[in-house]
Design a protein around this motif. Structure first.
Motif, PDB file in Angstrom:
ATOM      1  N   ILE A  85      -2.952 -74.196  24.782  1.00 53.54           N
ATOM      2  CA  ILE A  85      -4.338 -74.677  24.838  1.00 53.54           C
ATOM      3  C   ILE A  85      -4.402 -75.861  25.788  1.00 53.54           C
ATOM      4  CG2 ILE A  85      -4.080 -76.205  22.815  1.00 53.54           C
ATOM      5  CD1 ILE A  85      -7.088 -75.333  22.246  1.00 53.54           C
ATOM      6  N   GLY A  86      -5.400 -75.850  26.680  1.00 47.34           N
ATOM      7  CA  GLY A  86      -5.594 -76.978  27.576  1.00 47.34           C
ATOM      8  C   GLY A  86      -6.059 -76.573  28.955  1.00 47.34           C
ATOM      9  N   ILE A  87      -6.663 -77.561  29.642  1.00 47.51           N
ATOM     10  CA  ILE A  87      -7.259 -77.273  30.945  1.00 47.51           C
ATOM     11  C   ILE A  87      -6.309 -77.575  32.102  1.00 47.51           C
ATOM     12  CG2 ILE A  87      -9.595 -77.632  30.078  1.00 47.51           C
ATOM     13  CD1 ILE A  87      -9.533 -80.454  31.304  1.00 47.51           C
ATOM     14  N   HIS A  88      -5.220 -78.280  31.821  1.00 45.00           N
ATOM     15  CA  HIS A  88      -4.312 -78.666  32.907  1.00 45.00           C
ATOM     16  C   HIS A  88      -3.183 -77.658  33.076  1.00 45.00           C
ATOM     17  CE1 HIS A  88      -6.480 -82.370  33.079  1.00 45.00           C
ATOM     18  NE2 HIS A  88      -6.146 -82.700  31.848  1.00 45.00           N
ATOM     19  N   ASP A  89      -2.653 -77.577  34.306  1.00 42.07           N
ATOM     20  CA  ASP A  89      -1.615 -76.589  34.611  1.00 42.07           C
ATOM     21  C   ASP A  89      -0.420 -76.704  33.661  1.00 42.07           C
ATOM     22  OD1 ASP A  89      -2.060 -76.675  38.252  1.00 42.07           O
ATOM     23  OD2 ASP A  89      -3.186 -75.685  36.633  1.00 42.07           O
ATOM     24  N   PHE A  90       0.015 -77.936  33.387  1.00 38.00           N
ATOM     25  CA  PHE A  90       1.209 -78.081  32.524  1.00 38.00           C
ATOM     26  C   PHE A  90       0.945 -77.550  31.114  1.00 38.00           C
ATOM     27  CE2 PHE A  90       0.042 -81.569  29.698  1.00 38.00           C
ATOM     28  CZ  PHE A  90      -0.998 -82.191  30.366  1.00 38.00           C
ATOM     29  N   GLU A  91      -0.309 -77.520  30.721  1.00 39.60           N
ATOM     30  CA  GLU A  91      -0.645 -77.024  29.376  1.00 39.60           C
ATOM     31  C   GLU A  91      -0.656 -75.504  29.294  1.00 39.60           C
ATOM     32  OE1 GLU A  91      -4.353 -79.561  29.120  1.00 39.60           O
ATOM     33  OE2 GLU A  91      -3.509 -79.813  27.108  1.00 39.60           O
ATOM     34  N   ARG A  92      -0.656 -74.849  30.451  1.00 38.16           N
ATOM     35  CA  ARG A  92      -0.628 -73.384  30.473  1.00 38.16           C
ATOM     36  C   ARG A  92       0.814 -72.854  30.344  1.00 38.16           C
ATOM     37  NH1 ARG A  92      -4.726 -72.973  28.433  1.00 38.16           N
ATOM     38  NH2 ARG A  92      -4.569 -70.727  28.713  1.00 38.16           N
TER      39      ARG A  92
ATOM     40  N   PHE B 176      -6.554 -70.317  24.890  1.00 33.04           N
ATOM     41  CA  PHE B 176      -7.823 -70.874  25.351  1.00 33.04           C
ATOM     42  C   PHE B 176      -7.615 -72.165  26.138  1.00 33.04           C
ATOM     43  CE2 PHE B 176     -10.264 -67.728  23.369  1.00 33.04           C
ATOM     44  CZ  PHE B 176      -9.856 -67.535  22.064  1.00 33.04           C
ATOM     45  N   LEU B 177      -8.642 -72.520  26.900  1.00 31.98           N
ATOM     46  CA  LEU B 177      -8.624 -73.772  27.665  1.00 31.98           C
ATOM     47  C   LEU B 177      -9.102 -74.954  26.811  1.00 31.98           C
ATOM     48  CD1 LEU B 177     -10.167 -72.481  31.023  1.00 31.98           C
ATOM     49  CD2 LEU B 177      -7.753 -73.001  30.570  1.00 31.98           C
ATOM     50  N   LEU B 178     -10.226 -74.727  26.093  1.00 34.63           N
ATOM     51  CA  LEU B 178     -10.890 -75.826  25.395  1.00 34.63           C
ATOM     52  C   LEU B 178     -10.708 -75.726  23.889  1.00 34.63           C
ATOM     53  CD1 LEU B 178     -14.301 -75.902  27.314  1.00 34.63           C
ATOM     54  CD2 LEU B 178     -12.295 -77.361  27.676  1.00 34.63           C
ATOM     55  N   VAL B 179     -10.649 -76.848  23.221  1.00 35.11           N
ATOM     56  CA  VAL B 179     -10.614 -76.860  21.750  1.00 35.11           C
ATOM     57  C   VAL B 179     -11.910 -76.301  21.198  1.00 35.11           C
ATOM     58  CG1 VAL B 179      -8.949 -78.759  21.570  1.00 35.11           C
ATOM     59  CG2 VAL B 179     -11.409 -79.265  21.618  1.00 35.11           C
ATOM     60  N   GLU B 180     -12.988 -76.458  21.951  1.00 33.90           N
ATOM     61  CA  GLU B 180     -14.284 -75.918  21.501  1.00 33.90           C
ATOM     62  C   GLU B 180     -14.228 -74.402  21.350  1.00 33.90           C
ATOM     63  OE1 GLU B 180     -13.908 -78.246  23.766  1.00 33.90           O
ATOM     64  OE2 GLU B 180     -15.448 -79.792  23.532  1.00 33.90           O
ATOM     65  N   THR B 181     -13.609 -73.765  22.335  1.00 30.84           N
ATOM     66  CA  THR B 181     -13.534 -72.305  22.297  1.00 30.84           C
ATOM     67  C   THR B 181     -12.672 -71.830  21.137  1.00 30.84           C
ATOM     68  OG1 THR B 181     -13.583 -72.429  24.720  1.00 30.84           O
ATOM     69  CG2 THR B 181     -13.132 -70.269  23.729  1.00 30.84           C
TER      70      THR B 181
ATOM     71  N   SER C  66      -7.781 -80.335  15.502  1.00 30.43           N
ATOM     72  CA  SER C  66      -7.157 -81.520  16.095  1.00 30.43           C
ATOM     73  C   SER C  66      -6.068 -81.095  17.072  1.00 30.43           C
ATOM     74  CB  SER C  66      -6.537 -82.392  15.001  1.00 30.43           C
ATOM     75  OG  SER C  66      -7.495 -82.718  14.010  1.00 30.43           O
ATOM     76  N   LYS C  67      -5.926 -81.881  18.139  1.00 29.58           N
ATOM     77  CA  LYS C  67      -4.889 -81.640  19.145  1.00 29.58           C
ATOM     78  C   LYS C  67      -4.130 -82.960  19.295  1.00 29.58           C
ATOM     79  CE  LYS C  67      -4.564 -79.862  23.889  1.00 29.58           C
ATOM     80  NZ  LYS C  67      -5.376 -79.558  25.082  1.00 29.58           N
ATOM     81  N   PRO C  68      -3.266 -83.294  18.358  1.00 31.26           N
ATOM     82  CA  PRO C  68      -2.704 -84.650  18.253  1.00 31.26           C
ATOM     83  C   PRO C  68      -1.876 -85.075  19.466  1.00 31.26           C
ATOM     84  CG  PRO C  68      -1.715 -83.173  16.631  1.00 31.26           C
ATOM     85  CD  PRO C  68      -2.874 -82.455  17.229  1.00 31.26           C
ATOM     86  N   GLY C  69      -1.279 -84.136  20.173  1.00 33.36           N
ATOM     87  CA  GLY C  69      -0.447 -84.525  21.310  1.00 33.36           C
ATOM     88  C   GLY C  69      -1.179 -84.552  22.628  1.00 33.36           C
ATOM     89  N   ALA C  70      -2.489 -84.415  22.601  1.00 40.05           N
ATOM     90  CA  ALA C  70      -3.243 -84.235  23.848  1.00 40.05           C
ATOM     91  C   ALA C  70      -3.208 -85.464  24.753  1.00 40.05           C
ATOM     92  CB  ALA C  70      -4.686 -83.876  23.521  1.00 40.05           C
ATOM     93  N   LEU C  71      -3.423 -86.631  24.163  1.00 40.64           N
ATOM     94  CA  LEU C  71      -3.495 -87.869  24.942  1.00 40.64           C
ATOM     95  C   LEU C  71      -2.471 -88.844  24.386  1.00 40.64           C
ATOM     96  CD1 LEU C  71      -7.396 -88.278  25.096  1.00 40.64           C
ATOM     97  CD2 LEU C  71      -5.885 -87.115  26.734  1.00 40.64           C
ATOM     98  N   HIS C  72      -1.555 -89.304  25.232  1.00 38.34           N
ATOM     99  CA  HIS C  72      -0.465 -90.153  24.726  1.00 38.34           C
ATOM    100  C   HIS C  72      -0.985 -91.511  24.253  1.00 38.34           C
ATOM    101  CE1 HIS C  72      -0.184 -92.820  28.297  1.00 38.34           C
ATOM    102  NE2 HIS C  72      -0.472 -91.744  28.991  1.00 38.34           N
TER     103      HIS C  72
HETATM  104  N1  LIG Z   1     -14.250 -81.719  25.017  1.00 34.08           N
HETATM  105  C1  LIG Z   1     -12.996 -81.485  25.508  1.00 34.08           C
HETATM  106  N2  LIG Z   1     -12.432 -82.362  26.364  1.00 34.08           N
HETATM  107  C2  LIG Z   1     -11.170 -82.119  26.859  1.00 34.08           C
HETATM  108  C3  LIG Z   1     -10.439 -80.976  26.470  1.00 34.08           C
HETATM  109  C4  LIG Z   1     -11.062 -80.057  25.535  1.00 34.08           C
HETATM  110  O1  LIG Z   1     -10.475 -79.036  25.152  1.00 34.08           O
HETATM  111  N3  LIG Z   1     -12.336 -80.348  25.121  1.00 34.08           N
HETATM  112  N4  LIG Z   1      -9.166 -80.761  26.935  1.00 34.08           N
HETATM  113  C5  LIG Z   1      -8.586 -81.657  27.766  1.00 34.08           C
HETATM  114  C6  LIG Z   1      -7.150 -81.530  28.147  1.00 34.08           C
HETATM  115  O2  LIG Z   1      -6.672 -80.199  27.963  1.00 34.08           O
HETATM  116  C7  LIG Z   1      -6.361 -82.537  27.272  1.00 34.08           C
HETATM  117  O3  LIG Z   1      -6.401 -82.088  25.934  1.00 34.08           O
HETATM  118  C8  LIG Z   1      -4.899 -82.642  27.689  1.00 34.08           C
HETATM  119  O4  LIG Z   1      -4.770 -83.506  28.766  1.00 34.08           O
HETATM  120  C9  LIG Z   1      -9.278 -82.874  28.250  1.00 34.08           C
HETATM  121  N5  LIG Z   1     -10.629 -82.996  27.726  1.00 34.08           N
END
Ligand SMILES: Nc1nc2c(c(=O)[nH]1)N=C([C@H](O)[C@@H](O)CO)CN2
Length: 119
Positions: free
Chosen positions: A15-22, A69-74, A97-103
């Motif tokens: 899950i995630g929008i960045h290349d490393f997350e794919r 998926f790319l987004l947590v919303e989806t 929740s995506k606890p590891g998303a932002l350090h």
């Molecule tokens: N509203 C959202 N904002 C962001 C998302 C998301 O899924 N919904 N995802 C990212 C990145 O994938 C982040 O989780 C990892 O750097 C950023 N903003």
């Protein structure tokens, strides 16, 4: 309306929008509140008359770990749709929740409510 809940359901997924997350799986955590009238189950001890939180958890585990998926919303929306459709839940609140998303943050994510909450 009573609530059957699941708290802290941890599932690894892409899950995630960045290349490393794919390329690297991350852990998401689901918290569920599911509206249901549990009185018939309490009177009969019949699990088929309530929401089986183990069955729901295992179904979500299989769905989420196979998702990309790319987004947590989806992901949150698809999980809610699955629960409402397959388990005849009239109302739910779901926190993804995506606890590891932002350090620099303990946790990020989304809370959605779907369906009709009565009584
Ligand atoms: N509203 C959202 N904002 C962001 C998302 C998301 O899924 N919904 N995802 C990212 C990145 O994938 C982040 O989780 C990892 O750097 C950023 N903003």
């Amino acid at each position: 309306m009573d609530i059957v809940y699941v708290r802290g359901l941890r599932i690894d997924t892409l899950i995630g929008i960045h290349d490393f997350e794919r390329e690297h799986r991350q852990t998401v955590v689901l918290d569920l509140e599911l509206g249901y009238d549990i009185r018939a189950a309490a009177a009969s001890e019949d699990i088929t008359l309530t929401l089986d939180y183990q069955a729901i958890s295992e179904r979500l585990f299989d769905f989420v770990r196979a998702s990309e998926f790319l987004l947590v919303e989806t992901l949150a929306e698809r999980c809610a749709e699955l629960i409402l459709r397959e388990f005849s839940v009239p109302w739910l609140r779901l926190r993804l929740s995506k606890p590891g998303a932002l350090h620099y943050a303990d946790d990020v994510g989304i809370v959605i409510e779907r369906g009709e909450r009565s009584g």
